[in-house]
Design a protein around this motif. Structure first.
Motif, PDB file in Angstrom:
ATOM      1  N   GLY A  94       0.757  -1.234   0.000  1.00 53.76           N
ATOM      2  CA  GLY A  94       0.000   0.000   0.000  1.00 53.76           C
ATOM      3  C   GLY A  94       0.788   1.285   0.000  1.00 53.76           C
ATOM      4  N   ALA A  95       1.924   1.363   0.691  1.00 55.43           N
ATOM      5  CA  ALA A  95       2.657   2.626   0.746  1.00 55.43           C
ATOM      6  C   ALA A  95       3.312   2.908  -0.604  1.00 55.43           C
ATOM      7  N   ILE A  96       3.255   4.165  -1.046  1.00 53.12           N
ATOM      8  CA  ILE A  96       3.683   4.522  -2.404  1.00 53.12           C
ATOM      9  C   ILE A  96       4.735   5.630  -2.342  1.00 53.12           C
ATOM     10  N   PRO A  97       5.994   5.370  -2.719  1.00 50.54           N
ATOM     11  CA  PRO A  97       6.988   6.445  -2.769  1.00 50.54           C
ATOM     12  C   PRO A  97       6.743   7.359  -3.970  1.00 50.54           C
ATOM     13  N   VAL A  98       6.577   8.657  -3.697  1.00 47.26           N
ATOM     14  CA  VAL A  98       6.285   9.623  -4.757  1.00 47.26           C
ATOM     15  C   VAL A  98       7.495   9.759  -5.683  1.00 47.26           C
ATOM     16  N   GLY A  99       7.223   9.724  -6.990  1.00 48.52           N
ATOM     17  CA  GLY A  99       8.288   9.867  -7.979  1.00 48.52           C
ATOM     18  C   GLY A  99       8.766   8.567  -8.565  1.00 48.52           C
ATOM     19  N   THR A 100       8.075   7.451  -8.252  1.00 45.84           N
ATOM     20  CA  THR A 100       8.536   6.145  -8.732  1.00 45.84           C
ATOM     21  C   THR A 100       7.558   5.481  -9.698  1.00 45.84           C
ATOM     22  N   GLY A 101       6.626   6.255 -10.261  1.00 42.61           N
ATOM     23  CA  GLY A 101       5.777   5.710 -11.298  1.00 42.61           C
ATOM     24  C   GLY A 101       4.543   5.002 -10.788  1.00 42.61           C
ATOM     25  N   LYS A 102       4.166   3.919 -11.450  1.00 41.28           N
ATOM     26  CA  LYS A 102       2.927   3.208 -11.165  1.00 41.28           C
ATOM     27  C   LYS A 102       2.924   2.628  -9.756  1.00 41.28           C
ATOM     28  N   PRO A 103       1.872   2.871  -8.977  1.00 44.54           N
ATOM     29  CA  PRO A 103       1.790   2.292  -7.632  1.00 44.54           C
ATOM     30  C   PRO A 103       1.759   0.773  -7.701  1.00 44.54           C
ATOM     31  N   PRO A 104       2.363   0.103  -6.735  1.00 49.30           N
ATOM     32  CA  PRO A 104       2.416  -1.357  -6.758  1.00 49.30           C
ATOM     33  C   PRO A 104       1.099  -1.998  -6.343  1.00 49.30           C
ATOM     34  N   GLN A 105       0.737  -3.083  -6.986  1.00 47.56           N
ATOM     35  CA  GLN A 105      -0.424  -3.869  -6.565  1.00 47.56           C
ATOM     36  C   GLN A 105      -0.036  -4.697  -5.356  1.00 47.56           C
ATOM     37  N   THR A 106      -0.981  -4.897  -4.476  1.00 46.08           N
ATOM     38  CA  THR A 106      -0.727  -5.703  -3.295  1.00 46.08           C
ATOM     39  C   THR A 106      -0.351  -7.136  -3.675  1.00 46.08           C
ATOM     40  N   SER A 107       0.447  -7.791  -2.815  1.00 47.58           N
ATOM     41  CA  SER A 107       0.931  -9.132  -3.128  1.00 47.58           C
ATOM     42  C   SER A 107       1.192  -9.911  -1.850  1.00 47.58           C
ATOM     43  N   ILE A 108       0.988 -11.222  -1.915  1.00 47.58           N
ATOM     44  CA  ILE A 108       1.342 -12.093  -0.788  1.00 47.58           C
ATOM     45  C   ILE A 108       2.760 -12.628  -0.955  1.00 47.58           C
ATOM     46  N   ASN A 109       3.430 -12.227  -2.027  1.00 49.31           N
ATOM     47  CA  ASN A 109       4.777 -12.729  -2.308  1.00 49.31           C
ATOM     48  C   ASN A 109       5.837 -11.640  -2.166  1.00 49.31           C
ATOM     49  N   GLN A 110       5.517 -10.608  -1.390  1.00 51.25           N
ATOM     50  CA  GLN A 110       6.478  -9.529  -1.201  1.00 51.25           C
ATOM     51  C   GLN A 110       7.735 -10.010  -0.481  1.00 51.25           C
ATOM     52  N   PHE A 111       7.561 -10.984   0.416  1.00 50.73           N
ATOM     53  CA  PHE A 111       8.664 -11.478   1.231  1.00 50.73           C
ATOM     54  C   PHE A 111       8.804 -12.983   1.069  1.00 50.73           C
ATOM     55  N   SER A 112       9.945 -13.501   1.515  1.00 47.70           N
ATOM     56  CA  SER A 112      10.225 -14.923   1.347  1.00 47.70           C
ATOM     57  C   SER A 112       9.253 -15.809   2.106  1.00 47.70           C
ATOM     58  N   THR A 113       8.582 -15.251   3.107  1.00 43.34           N
ATOM     59  CA  THR A 113       7.625 -16.019   3.902  1.00 43.34           C
ATOM     60  C   THR A 113       6.226 -16.013   3.300  1.00 43.34           C
ATOM     61  N   GLY A 114       6.056 -15.454   2.109  1.00 42.16           N
ATOM     62  CA  GLY A 114       4.771 -15.466   1.422  1.00 42.16           C
ATOM     63  C   GLY A 114       3.714 -14.682   2.179  1.00 42.16           C
ATOM     64  N   PRO A 115       2.536 -15.275   2.407  1.00 43.20           N
ATOM     65  CA  PRO A 115       1.468 -14.528   3.087  1.00 43.20           C
ATOM     66  C   PRO A 115       1.737 -14.270   4.566  1.00 43.20           C
ATOM     67  N   LEU A 116       2.769 -14.893   5.132  1.00 44.59           N
ATOM     68  CA  LEU A 116       3.142 -14.602   6.512  1.00 44.59           C
ATOM     69  C   LEU A 116       3.944 -13.309   6.511  1.00 44.59           C
ATOM     70  N   PHE A 117       3.257 -12.206   6.740  1.00 47.74           N
ATOM     71  CA  PHE A 117       3.900 -10.894   6.708  1.00 47.74           C
ATOM     72  C   PHE A 117       4.797 -10.703   7.919  1.00 47.74           C
ATOM     73  N   ALA A 118       4.362 -11.166   9.060  1.00 49.45           N
ATOM     74  CA  ALA A 118       5.163 -11.105  10.281  1.00 49.45           C
ATOM     75  C   ALA A 118       4.806 -12.307  11.146  1.00 49.45           C
ATOM     76  N   GLY A 119       5.821 -12.862  11.793  1.00 49.35           N
ATOM     77  CA  GLY A 119       5.594 -13.974  12.704  1.00 49.35           C
ATOM     78  C   GLY A 119       6.789 -14.142  13.617  1.00 49.35           C
ATOM     79  N   TYR A 120       6.622 -13.802  14.879  1.00 49.52           N
ATOM     80  CA  TYR A 120       7.749 -13.910  15.806  1.00 49.52           C
ATOM     81  C   TYR A 120       7.244 -14.174  17.220  1.00 49.52           C
ATOM     82  N   VAL A 121       8.128 -14.725  18.016  1.00 51.30           N
ATOM     83  CA  VAL A 121       7.831 -14.978  19.426  1.00 51.30           C
ATOM     84  C   VAL A 121       8.682 -14.034  20.265  1.00 51.30           C
ATOM     85  N   THR A 122       8.167 -13.687  21.438  1.00 49.36           N
ATOM     86  CA  THR A 122       8.850 -12.782  22.348  1.00 49.36           C
ATOM     87  C   THR A 122       8.886 -13.383  23.747  1.00 49.36           C
TER      88      THR A 122
END
Length: 391
Positions: A94-122
């Protein structure tokens, strides 16, 4: 780089004045709801989804327009007891850097963990001022978030664009009185190569003044064939399974220093930020000359009292030195701005976002670059109409 909200940065920068009764944020993020987790105890469930229509001018084949989904994320947290956890799944873009052209479409493959955007234990030892976390989590760099509903504008600056994002790491956080410090060691820029150190130190002077200083740097060398963000292969290019070599080895092999200061008075919040990142000469990586990027920005947001309306935005300056394209192109220099009037009623929001970036310098080695059909125009405008639901 796709950068998610840094949980420590956010709470340090905004928690003090929210608790003091101020409401200076142009957007209120997901509030979450408490649910019974059975033997796990009380859990917090939150998330949201947003979409937007966009218009971008000065592109090679005429104005671009269309519709994107920004983010669709659900987060489940356990924030009490000795063993805590965070799981966040869904699609990001969703966040769009101004000056970089076409906004990106959302994706579940942005990171190596696929749809797991964050997952950690504390692990949070009782009556102790520190915690230890491990897993896929957000970086410690910078003020802006990569999930747009945490920002005063859907648009982000050059500062955000060159920063780290989600990474797999081990993190140690210490909090005592007005000071907090966090150190993280992991695979910076989501490369799978564990050689990246990050640090964040925050000091809360009072409910209106908070200073944060951060660092991110490679302690070794991340080779050209290491994978990096899976759905990005440089701004303006088609999606691909990117490597450090295709994305730019100077990012993952860099040293970054930055700071920002949050000042709040009544319903107004102002945050200046400065950031400097550089990559040394390294012929094995194809970095044949020192290069760097300087970013300066001033963020502001104002909430109109007793109304659902607010306005946020920023102004920026960026200057790149050397042959590497940190932002728009090698040796780019430019200024930008964004303005975002916002309406929000409880869990529903809508806002209009307008951004413009202008290149003060747009050539390298005698060759010009930029925007428009000629590829050399100096300015680009982007506008969106955005709406979403948070919970």
């Amino acid at each position: 780089m796709r950068k998610k909200l840094n949980r420590f940065t956010w709470f340090a920068a905004f928690g003090a004045f929210v608790l003091a009764g101020h409401s200076a944020k142009a957007m209120n993020g997901p509030q979450g709801m408490s649910i019974d987790g059975g033997p796990l105890g009380s859990l917090n469930l939150s998330g949201g989804v947003d979409g937007y229509g966009y218009l971008v001018n000065n592109v090679p084949k005429g104005p671009l327009n269309g519709f994107n989904v920004g983010n669709a994320l659900v987060q489940l947290q356990k924030t009490s007891g000795i063993l805590q956890f965070t799981i966040e799944v869904g699609s990001n873009g969703g966040a769009i850097p101004v000056g970089t052209g076409k906004p990106p479409q959302t994706s579940i493959n942005q990171f190596s963990t696929g749809p797991l955007f964050a997952g950690y234990v504390t692990i949070a030892p009782p009556d102790m001022p520190f915690t230890i976390s491990a897993g896929q989590m957000s970086s410690l760099e910078g003020y802006e978030a990569g999930i747009d509903w945490y920002n005063a504008s859907q648009f982000t600056t050059d500062i955000w664009a060159v920063e780290n994002s989600q990474n797999t790491a081990v993190e140690f956080a210490y909090n005592h009185g007005p000071a907090s410090a966090t150190i993280s060691f992991g695979d910076g820029y989501n490369t799978g190569v564990f050689n990246f150190l990050q640090a964040l130190v925050t000091y809360t002077f009072n409910s209106s003044n908070v200073l944060s200083v951060y660092y991110g740097g490679n302690l070794g060398r991340t080779g050209l064939n290491a994978k990096t963000y899976g759905n990005v292969c440089g701004y303006g290019k088609a999606s691909c399974n990117a490597t450090v070599g295709t994305y730019g080895p100077y990012f993952a092999n860099s040293q970054m220093f930055g700071a920002y200061y949050s000042y709040t008075t009544g319903n107004l919040n102002i945050v200046p930020e400065v950031q400097y990142v550089y990559a040394k000469e390294d012929h094995q990586l194809g970095l044949n000359q020192f290069s760097s990027n300087l970013g300066l920005a001033l963020f502001g947001d104002y909430s109109f009292a007793n109304t659902p309306y607010s306005i946020g935005g920023w102004v920026e300056y960026e200057d790149s030195i050397g042959p590497d394209a940190w932002f728009v192109g090698p040796k780019s220099e430019g200024v930008g701005l964004a303005v975002s009037p916002t309406w929000q009623y409880k869990d529903v929001f809508a806002r209009a976002n307008a951004g413009y970036f202008y290149l003060l310098h747009n050539s390298f080695g005698g060759v010009k670059y930029g925007y428009g059909s000629s590829g050399t125009a100096r300015g680009q405008f982007v506008g969106t109409l955005e709406a979403g639901v948070l919970f």
